[in-house]
Design a protein around this motif. Structure first.
Motif, mmCIF file in Angstrom:
data_model
loop_
_atom_site.group_PDB
_atom_site.id
_atom_site.type_symbol
_atom_site.label_atom_id
_atom_site.label_comp_id
_atom_site.label_asym_id
_atom_site.label_seq_id
_atom_site.Cartn_x
_atom_site.Cartn_y
_atom_site.Cartn_z
ATOM 1 N N PRO A 1 0.834 -1.209 0.000
ATOM 2 C CA PRO A 1 0.000 0.000 0.000
ATOM 3 C C PRO A 1 0.865 1.254 0.000
ATOM 4 C CG PRO A 1 -0.758 -1.582 1.632
ATOM 5 C CD PRO A 1 0.561 -2.082 1.136
ATOM 6 N N SER A 2 0.292 2.309 -0.495
ATOM 7 C CA SER A 2 1.019 3.571 -0.620
ATOM 8 C C SER A 2 1.558 4.054 0.721
ATOM 9 C CB SER A 2 0.095 4.627 -1.239
ATOM 10 O OG SER A 2 0.730 5.876 -1.295
ATOM 11 N N ASP A 3 0.765 3.928 1.768
ATOM 12 C CA ASP A 3 1.209 4.426 3.072
ATOM 13 C C ASP A 3 2.437 3.669 3.565
ATOM 14 O OD1 ASP A 3 -0.835 6.214 2.989
ATOM 15 O OD2 ASP A 3 -2.183 5.087 4.316
ATOM 16 N N GLU A 4 2.479 2.352 3.336
ATOM 17 C CA GLU A 4 3.636 1.579 3.782
ATOM 18 C C GLU A 4 4.884 1.957 2.995
ATOM 19 O OE1 GLU A 4 3.275 -2.601 4.464
ATOM 20 O OE2 GLU A 4 1.098 -2.476 4.687
ATOM 21 N N ARG A 5 4.716 2.202 1.711
ATOM 22 C CA ARG A 5 5.868 2.631 0.909
ATOM 23 C C ARG A 5 6.412 3.959 1.435
ATOM 24 N NH1 ARG A 5 4.716 1.428 -5.499
ATOM 25 N NH2 ARG A 5 3.848 -0.673 -5.277
ATOM 26 N N THR A 6 5.514 4.883 1.727
ATOM 27 C CA THR A 6 5.932 6.183 2.233
ATOM 28 C C THR A 6 6.688 6.023 3.552
ATOM 29 O OG1 THR A 6 4.050 7.265 1.165
ATOM 30 C CG2 THR A 6 5.129 8.448 2.960
ATOM 31 N N THR A 7 6.178 5.153 4.432
ATOM 32 C CA THR A 7 6.829 4.936 5.725
ATOM 33 C C THR A 7 8.239 4.392 5.549
ATOM 34 O OG1 THR A 7 4.699 4.542 6.799
ATOM 35 C CG2 THR A 7 6.672 3.693 7.904
ATOM 36 N N ILE A 8 8.396 3.405 4.646
ATOM 37 C CA ILE A 8 9.725 2.823 4.419
ATOM 38 C C ILE A 8 10.673 3.850 3.800
ATOM 39 C CG2 ILE A 8 10.980 1.050 3.146
ATOM 40 C CD1 ILE A 8 8.566 -0.754 3.465
ATOM 41 N N TYR A 9 10.165 4.677 2.900
ATOM 42 C CA TYR A 9 11.005 5.721 2.316
ATOM 43 C C TYR A 9 11.479 6.694 3.393
ATOM 44 C CZ TYR A 9 11.325 5.210 -2.762
ATOM 45 O OH TYR A 9 11.685 4.816 -4.031
ATOM 46 N N ARG A 10 10.597 7.034 4.317
ATOM 47 C CA ARG A 10 10.994 7.969 5.389
ATOM 48 C C ARG A 10 12.042 7.331 6.293
ATOM 49 N NH1 ARG A 10 4.968 10.431 6.813
ATOM 50 N NH2 ARG A 10 4.967 12.008 5.151
ATOM 51 N N GLN A 11 11.875 6.041 6.575
ATOM 52 C CA GLN A 11 12.886 5.356 7.375
ATOM 53 C C GLN A 11 14.221 5.311 6.636
ATOM 54 O OE1 GLN A 11 11.014 1.573 7.981
ATOM 55 N NE2 GLN A 11 9.621 2.309 9.595
#
Length: 902
Positions: free
Chosen positions: A564-574
């Motif tokens: 999901p888009s939200d999980e991708r965003t979270t991993i990118y921020r990490q």
């Protein structure tokens, strides 16, 4: 055999009156038989009648004997001809073997000249002459282009289409078949440490049948394989089959674990197959299925502003390109009637049907345009080599004048001597052609790897056309370089040559001088071209893009599964937090698009109180969604206001924007953009996105942009577009290429959901746009230096020969009091005078030709005075260097030898 050929090789005239011989033979046998019958008591009349009766059909015997005699004559003539040719060749080769230094020099020069043409033939053949490999009946296959007018009235020719545009063309009667494809793009095969990038093309099921390629094993994918929800089929290239599967015949059924999903191998492409383009491809997959997997939507099937496809078509029988283009244009306009009615699309847009050969495109690549010039340049190099060889042959002919005179006095014809000398020239050029073939194999691979890495090129050694080119080139070179010296050698003064006089040796001096001047002039032309391209490349590399691409790393993540888009965003921020801690990283930020690689627009933004929205000739404004740290990583200066801060990245933060300087001037010509609102989206009353800063203008996708692009940047919390980041941008204190390994390792360690982490210098995105100047600078320089070396060698050879033939004269000068400085000036002035005339002529030719090469240069005048002056000085200095050794030898002339000879 023709008398001219017999005369050329001094063959004896073996032809006789065959009919007379046969009559004589028949008459002899009849007379013998008549004599025998007379002895038996018959009268002469009875004896002659009986003899004719016993002898049989005289005419039949006569015809049989004539056939036997004719065959004998032909056999004898053939044997004598082969023997004469063999003796001519062996005599010529023995003569060359007796002068190994001369032979090696000539063969080396010809190998370089012919080799330059062989190397360029590989480039020109790929870029200008040949269709992609394995395209059947390529003359009926057409690339489809769209020609339309932009907002500023300028004309634009492009080959990108939307999916509805492609489907509109399926019903055009003039096309027997139509296909579309997207790519090549890069995807990841495998997972984790063993993952590797592959070049992938998503193509319609009609592409392979349209082109006519036959799989080595298996089949191509079909329409059923392209249905969204299908298992997924893949066609792998022959090269990938060899590289990744070791030519395993059981490769069919193997599953490719790609970043866009799993695909089953159903077939292997023929060797060298690249589809309808020239770039190498590893994997082909069904277009529609792949697009659904990548985008997660089918909106592209109806969207006429989603430009992502290229289209190729095969003409129906008997249909011309113009007729097909007219029908395709009508279908294209019908499909866009609504947009044309709203004024959103050019009503005069037209489709073009262009041949599949790349150079015949309506908008050929810069590499193709440069290749035309390089083909001419390689021909000039060969011409210089021919001039040089002709000079060497003239010098050798002068050395052999006594031998030639003796042979003429003994009765050898001038025609025979000319033939022998031409055979020597042909032997030399043949050896040079073999050396050129080896050079083409080595240099061709290097040029492909270094200068044209994005083109699939066949091995030059396997090209039958290359062998034909070298064969024809060898013969023409032999004639061009050998005819004049051969004629000169046989026109010498027989009596004077037999007496050993040397005065006649100078009679060809004007001819050799003319050849030297021509070599120098052509070398100047090539060196000027090299200088202009080198300066263009330097200007392009030094162009102020607004950021230093060599100190920016672009890192992208690919996922094990669709997240999901939200999980991708979270991993990118990490990931962002991890890479910021890498030593040498000065700043890092997230971005949705990457300069020179991608761009997007979410509609035209509006400004409260602004009645009409300004328009840019290149479209846009273009948007990007970035995090704090992006501008610092890119090295972009905030001119007014502020950059994005960490608080702007938090979910629920107020939507804010930073706009480029040129957009701020266009949207707020009399006010301050900072603190103003941008209204985004199609809603009637969208929320205000406050402009918090103005960033300096910078290049978006082209090195050369007439007008600065209108760009604006949104913070991560912007509700107008909720897509996840697509890349991490890192600004580095050292060269970005040195940071790639550390960045990849840190990114892979962020999450087990990361399938593969790619990282590269931002400069790698820019290099393809520099390729035409790189190609021009590299090959012009190589050919220019080669021409200079050949010209200098020719000048040295002639000066050395002249010094050798004038040793008595120089000795007499020494005896009469000429000092070393005077003798040095005597030889060096000759070298400089020849070079000066060549420089003057070459600069004049370069000035006349400069206007034509001007469009290929970057920010450099084709009449750049520094380039012209540098080339002239270089050639004059080289001429002095070429004359130093002969000049030194001139000072060593012995006066006693000269006086004793006199």
């Amino acid at each position: 055999m023709p008398r001219g050929v017999r005369k050329l090789f001094r063959l004896a005239d073996l032809r006789r009156d065959a009919a007379a011989d046969v009559d004589e033979e028949v008459r002899y046998h009849l007379e013998r038989l008549v004599d025998d019958l007379l002895a038996e008591g018959l009268s002469r009349t009875e004896a002659e009648a009986e003899a004719r009766h016993r002898f049989g059909d005289v005419d039949a015997y006569r015809r049989a004997l004539e056939r036997i005699d004719g065959r004998r004559e032909k056999t004898m003539t053939r044997i004598e001809l082969l023997d004469t040719v063999w003796r001519t060749w062996t005599h010529a080769l023995r003569g060359l073997a007796r002068a190994p230094g001369f032979t090696l020099s000539v063969v080396s020069i010809l190998a370089l000249g012919l080799g330059a043409n062989a190397v360029m033939f590989g480039v020109v053949d790929r870029l200008l002459l040949s269709p992609p490999a394995h395209v059947r009946d390529a003359g009926t296959v057409r690339h489809v282009y769209a020609r339309r007018h932009l907002a500023d009235g300028s004309e634009f020719v492009g080959r990108s289409f939307t999916y509805p545009d492609y489907t509109d063309l399926l019903s055009v009667p003039a096309f027997r078949s139509v296909a579309a494809w997207s790519g090549p793009g890069e995807e990841t095969l495998g997972r984790g440490e063993g993952a590797r990038p592959v070049r992938l093309v998503a193509a319609s099921a009609s592409l392979v049948p349209l082109l006519g390629a036959e799989p080595v094993i298996g089949r191509a994918f079909t329409v059923e394989d392209a249905v969204p929800g299908a298992a997924g089929a893949a066609w792998v290239s022959h090269e990938m089959w060899e590289r990744a599967f070791d030519r395993d015949p059981d490769v069919l059924g193997r599953v490719l674990d790609l970043s866009s999903g799993s695909y089953t191998v159903v077939g292997v492409a023929p060797p060298g197959f690249t589809g309808a383009g020239l770039r190498p491809v590893d994997v082909w997959v069904p277009l529609e299925l792949h697009q659904v997997r990548v985008t997660g939507t089918t909106a592209w099937q109806e969207h006429r502003n989603w430009w992502w496809l290229r289209v190729v078509a095969r003409l129906a029988d008997g249909v011309s390109s113009d007729a097909a283009a007219a029908q395709a244009t009508a279908a294209h306009r019908r499909g866009r009637e609504d947009m044309i009615g709203r004024g959103d699309y050019d009503a005069t847009a037209a489709l073009l049907a262009s041949p599949i050969v790349a150079a015949q495109d309506p908008d050929p690549s810069a590499e193709s345009r440069v290749a035309r010039w390089l083909a001419a340049v390689s021909a000039i190099v060969l011409l210089i080599a021919c001039f040089n060889v002709a000079n060497l042959l003239m010098a050798r002919a002068a050395e052999r004048r006594h031998e030639v005179a003796v042979r003429l006095a003994l009765g050898v014809s001038r025609v025979r001597l000319v033939a022998e000398l031409l055979v020597q020239s042909l032997a030399l050029s043949t050896a040079g052609a073999l050396g050129a073939l080896a050079l083409a194999q080595a240099a061709g691979r290097t040029i492909h790897r270094v200068l044209l890495p994005d083109l699939a090129m066949t091995s030059p050694a396997s090209s039958g056309r290359l062998l034909v080119l070298l064969g024809v080139g060898a013969v023409l070179t032999a004639l061009l370089a050998g005819v004049a010296p051969a004629l000169q050698a046989t026109r010498s003064d027989l009596a004077g040559s037999l007496r050993g006089e040397v005065g006649r040796a100078r009679s060809s001096s004007r001819g050799r001088t003319g050849l030297l001047v021509a070599q120098a002039a052509l070398s100047v032309v090539l060196l000027v071209g090299a200088g202009l391209f080198v300066k263009s490349l330097r200007q392009a590399r030094g162009l102020d893009l607004g950021f230093d691409a060599r100190h920016v790393v672009v890192a992208e993540l690919q996922w094990n599964e669709t997240l999901p888009s939200d999980e991708r965003t979270t991993i990118y921020r990490q990931s962002l937090e991890r890479v910021r801690r890498i030593p040498g990283v000065r700043a890092a930020g997230l971005t949705y698009t990457v300069p020179f690689a991608s761009a997007f627009s979410i509609g035209t933004p509006r400004v409260p109180g602004l009645d009409s929205v300004p328009t840019h000739p290149n479209g846009g404004p273009y948007a990007n969604k970035v995090s704090s740290g992006y501008f610092e990583a890119m090295g972009l200066e905030i001119l007014r206001g502020r950059s994005f801060e960490p608080e702007d990245d938090a979910p629920g933060a107020a939507p804010v924007a930073v706009v480029a300087q040129s957009m701020a001037r266009a949207y707020w010509p009399s006010g301050d953009a900072v603190g103003s609102c941008l209204l985004l989206g199609d809603e009637e009353n969208p929320p205000c996105t406050e402009v918090v800063g103005i960033v300096e203008d910078h290049r978006r996708e082209e090195l050369v942009e007439d007008d600065a692009e209108w760009l604006y940047f949104l913070n991560q919390a912007q509700p107008a577009y909720r897509g996840p980041p697509q890349a991490v941008m890192l600004g580095t204190d050292v060269e970005a290429s040195r940071m790639v390994g550390a960045v990849q390792a840190e990114l892979r360690a962020t999450s087990p959901q990361i399938r593969f982490a790619s990282a590269q210098s931002l400069q790698d995105n820019i290099e393809p746009q520099l390729r035409s100047w790189t190609l021009g600078a590299s090959l012009f320089s190589a050919f220019g230096v080669l021409a200079l070396v050949v010209a200098v060698w020719g000048l040295y050879s002639v000066l050395a020969f002249e010094v050798a033939t004038r040793r008595r004269e120089l000795g007499i000068r020494c005896a009469l009091g000429a000092g070393v400085p005077r003798l040095l000036r005597l030889v060096l002035s000759r070298a400089v005078s020849v070079a000066a005339v060549g420089v003057a002529l070459g600069l004049a030719v370069a000035i006349l030709a400069a206007r034509a090469v001007g469009p290929l240069l970057f920010a450099v005048s084709p009449w750049d005075s520094t380039v012209y002056a540098s080339v002239g000085a270089t050639l004059l200095a080289a001429a002095v260097g070429a004359g130093l050794l002969p000049a030194w030898r001139a000072t060593r002339a012995d006066p006693r030898e000269a006086l004793q000879a006199e």
